[in-house]
Scaffold this motif. Structure first.
Motif, mmCIF file in Angstrom:
data_model
loop_
_atom_site.group_PDB
_atom_site.id
_atom_site.type_symbol
_atom_site.label_atom_id
_atom_site.label_comp_id
_atom_site.label_asym_id
_atom_site.label_seq_id
_atom_site.Cartn_x
_atom_site.Cartn_y
_atom_site.Cartn_z
ATOM 1 N N GLU A 1 35.265 45.849 27.446
ATOM 2 C CA GLU A 1 34.261 46.510 28.278
ATOM 3 C C GLU A 1 33.323 45.532 28.969
ATOM 4 O O GLU A 1 32.884 45.777 30.097
ATOM 5 N N ASP A 2 33.023 44.404 28.300
ATOM 6 C CA ASP A 2 31.915 43.571 28.753
ATOM 7 C C ASP A 2 32.281 42.106 28.979
ATOM 8 O O ASP A 2 31.464 41.346 29.479
ATOM 9 N N GLY A 3 33.519 41.720 28.640
ATOM 10 C CA GLY A 3 33.815 40.299 28.645
ATOM 11 C C GLY A 3 34.961 39.840 29.506
ATOM 12 O O GLY A 3 35.362 38.663 29.437
ATOM 13 N N ILE A 4 35.527 40.720 30.359
ATOM 14 C CA ILE A 4 36.711 40.298 31.114
ATOM 15 C C ILE A 4 36.443 40.087 32.600
ATOM 16 O O ILE A 4 37.372 40.018 33.399
ATOM 17 N N GLY A 5 35.171 39.923 32.956
ATOM 18 C CA GLY A 5 34.865 39.661 34.360
ATOM 19 C C GLY A 5 35.582 38.432 34.887
ATOM 20 O O GLY A 5 36.126 38.434 36.005
ATOM 21 N N TYR A 6 35.614 37.366 34.090
ATOM 22 C CA TYR A 6 36.296 36.127 34.478
ATOM 23 C C TYR A 6 37.774 36.390 34.733
ATOM 24 O O TYR A 6 38.394 35.830 35.651
ATOM 25 N N LEU A 7 38.377 37.250 33.894
ATOM 26 C CA LEU A 7 39.809 37.513 33.985
ATOM 27 C C LEU A 7 40.128 38.393 35.182
ATOM 28 O O LEU A 7 41.125 38.161 35.886
ATOM 29 N N VAL A 8 39.296 39.388 35.435
ATOM 30 C CA VAL A 8 39.495 40.233 36.609
ATOM 31 C C VAL A 8 39.442 39.382 37.874
ATOM 32 O O VAL A 8 40.271 39.533 38.780
ATOM 33 N N GLN A 9 38.477 38.462 37.952
ATOM 34 C CA GLN A 9 38.359 37.619 39.141
ATOM 35 C C GLN A 9 39.588 36.732 39.312
ATOM 36 O O GLN A 9 40.176 36.647 40.390
ATOM 37 N N GLN A 10 39.995 36.072 38.233
ATOM 38 C CA GLN A 10 41.141 35.170 38.342
ATOM 39 C C GLN A 10 42.444 35.944 38.554
ATOM 40 O O GLN A 10 43.361 35.450 39.211
ATOM 41 N N ALA A 11 42.528 37.145 38.001
ATOM 42 C CA ALA A 11 43.750 37.930 38.102
ATOM 43 C C ALA A 11 43.874 38.677 39.425
ATOM 44 O O ALA A 11 44.918 39.277 39.690
ATOM 45 N N THR A 12 42.825 38.647 40.249
ATOM 46 C CA THR A 12 42.866 39.391 41.514
ATOM 47 C C THR A 12 42.549 38.527 42.735
ATOM 48 O O THR A 12 43.202 38.658 43.760
ATOM 49 N N ARG A 13 41.538 37.649 42.640
ATOM 50 C CA ARG A 13 41.130 36.868 43.807
ATOM 51 C C ARG A 13 40.902 35.392 43.428
ATOM 52 O O ARG A 13 39.791 34.865 43.568
ATOM 53 N N PRO A 14 41.930 34.690 42.978
ATOM 54 C CA PRO A 14 41.733 33.308 42.542
ATOM 55 C C PRO A 14 41.315 32.369 43.668
ATOM 56 O O PRO A 14 40.573 31.410 43.440
ATOM 57 N N GLN A 15 41.785 32.629 44.887
ATOM 58 C CA GLN A 15 41.450 31.704 45.968
ATOM 59 C C GLN A 15 39.963 31.750 46.302
ATOM 60 O O GLN A 15 39.349 30.715 46.591
ATOM 61 N N THR A 16 39.361 32.953 46.248
ATOM 62 C CA THR A 16 37.927 33.053 46.517
ATOM 63 C C THR A 16 37.136 32.271 45.474
ATOM 64 O O THR A 16 36.191 31.544 45.799
ATOM 65 N N LEU A 17 37.526 32.392 44.225
ATOM 66 C CA LEU A 17 36.880 31.649 43.149
ATOM 67 C C LEU A 17 37.080 30.151 43.297
ATOM 68 O O LEU A 17 36.203 29.353 42.961
ATOM 69 N N ALA A 18 38.224 29.758 43.840
ATOM 70 C CA ALA A 18 38.600 28.342 43.891
ATOM 71 C C ALA A 18 37.596 27.481 44.648
ATOM 72 O O ALA A 18 37.397 26.309 44.308
ATOM 73 N N TYR A 19 36.943 28.041 45.652
ATOM 74 C CA TYR A 19 36.009 27.234 46.436
ATOM 75 C C TYR A 19 34.837 26.767 45.588
ATOM 76 O O TYR A 19 34.441 25.591 45.631
ATOM 77 N N GLY A 20 34.262 27.664 44.817
ATOM 78 C CA GLY A 20 33.135 27.286 43.970
ATOM 79 C C GLY A 20 33.536 26.306 42.887
ATOM 80 O O GLY A 20 32.808 25.350 42.599
#
Length: 382
Positions: free
Chosen positions: A224-243
């Motif tokens: 419920e509270d701890g998979i934000g990192y996984l949702v981001q990497q599992a859906t939009r890794p390229q957007t995260l990659a810049y940071g």
């Protein structure tokens, strides 16, 4: 292309200077009043850790410690694969491949290696897209079948026809697939901290014994509270990659949060569970190699493949008789969320050990417990 080439880590001084400049020029967000770790890594904590990374941490010492172990690179399926190869003084020792997960690297095993070399010849790869097994040459390395095939080929090139396998997180997935693909070659498998599927339903608590119920409750909270990192990497890794690629503090926060959340529950801060210099050596490898981005893409591909697998399994696409697998062991540490009937539905695990300390990064947190469990399980298996 089968050549095994010696490798030595030599980060240019210009890259170290650039890191320090970027850390010094960090643009920090404000911290809202009366907020803490529940919203992510607090500014005060991360500032102090970043200052130590800039002015106190000695990358060259970590680099030298890694370089004290023989390292090599070989190209498998078009991808450079980096690995440590630490042979035992005992020529009859059992070959053992150690496989890290996310957000880890070969650094995770530095304290474990000396505890195992009396019994094992150790092969410690950087998974494709992680550490020095970069840059990725193409997509598709989130397919853990492909990774398992590359690891098996590596062991063949090293002359190890039969071998044992140990891993956690992503590495545990690769270990399981090695056993499925090569049951005649894998002596046995040992994994730590397997978890139920994070995008699946919550675990039903009724009927679970107390220790397992506590782990299930922890999993349900994580879901419920701890998979934000996984949702981001599992859906939009390229957007995260810049940071992750442009901001060392961004990369530091991304990993430090997991060291706080996934380590021994008795530890208040990451460095209460894991040596601070070890943590920063690991983060530094992600930074210098740019593998925060490629690792995110690997996670994306892996989760997409797993979703397809779960959908096909639910549709009854695989109704065949499961193959006879090598014996398997599971080690469960204090912070883990392992629920046995979910991670071992066929009842095939022959050794299930639960510990009252440690967590997700078992080789870093409790190398003594992990080493003893590995040695005992593989003792007498050839």
């Amino acid at each position: 292309m089968n050549e095994i080439r010696p490798f030595r880590i030599e980060i240019p001084q210009a890259d170290l200077d650039d890191l320090r400049r970027r850390l010094a020029a960090t643009r920090w967000p404000a911290q809202l009043t009366d907020t803490g770790w529940e919203r992510g890594v607090p500014v005060g904590y991360l500032k102090e850790l970043a200052e130590y990374w800039r002015d106190g941490f000695d990358w060259r010492a970590g680099e030298a410690e890694l370089n004290a172990h023989p390292q090599f690179v070989t190209t498998v399926d078009g991808q450079d694969l980096h690995f440590l190869h630490v042979r035992s003084a005992n020529e009859d020792a059992t070959p053992l491949v150690l496989l890290h997960g996310w957000p880890s690297s070969v650094v995770e095993f530095l304290d474990l290696i000396p505890l195992l070399t009396d019994r094992f010849h150790l092969v410690v790869p950087s998974l494709p897209g992680f550490g020095f097994s970069t840059p990725l040459r193409e997509t598709g390395w989130g397919n853990l079948m492909r990774v398992a095939g590359a690891v098996a080929e590596l062991m063949t090139r090293l002359g190890y026809q039969r071998f044992a396998a140990q891993g956690g997180d992503v590495g545990a997935g690769v270990v399981g697939l090695l056993a499925m693909l090569h049951p005649d070659r894998v002596i046995g498998t040992h994994v730590n901290g397997p978890s139920p599927y994070p995008f699946g339903p919550p675990v039903e608590l009724a009927g679970l014994p107390d220790a397992e119920r506590a782990r299930a409750e922890r999993f349900n909270l994580f879901r419920e509270d701890g998979i934000g990192y996984l949702v981001q990497q599992a859906t939009r890794p390229q957007t995260l990659a810049y940071g992750l690629t442009d901001s060392p503090v961004g990369q530091l926060a991304w990993i430090a949060e997991k060291y706080r959340e996934w380590t021994d529950p008795a530890a208040e801060l990451p460095e209460d569970a894991v040596d601070r210099d070890r943590l920063l050596t690991n983060v530094s490898i992600y930074w210098f190699t740019g593998s925060g981005a490629s690792a995110a893409h690997v996670v994306y591909e892996g989760m997409q493949a797993f979703k397809q697998f779960m959908a096909s399994a639910g549709a009854g696409a695989d109704d065949g008789v499961p193959p006879a697998l090598p014996p398997g062991a599971v080690a469960v540490f204090a912070a883990d969320t392992s629920v046995r009937h979910l991670v071992d539905p066929m009842g095939s695990v022959v050794r299930w050990t639960e510990f009252d300390r440690g967590g997700h990064f078992a080789a870093l947190e409790t190398p003594d417990l992990l080493a003893a469990d590995v040695i005992e399980f593989f003792s007498g298996r050839h």
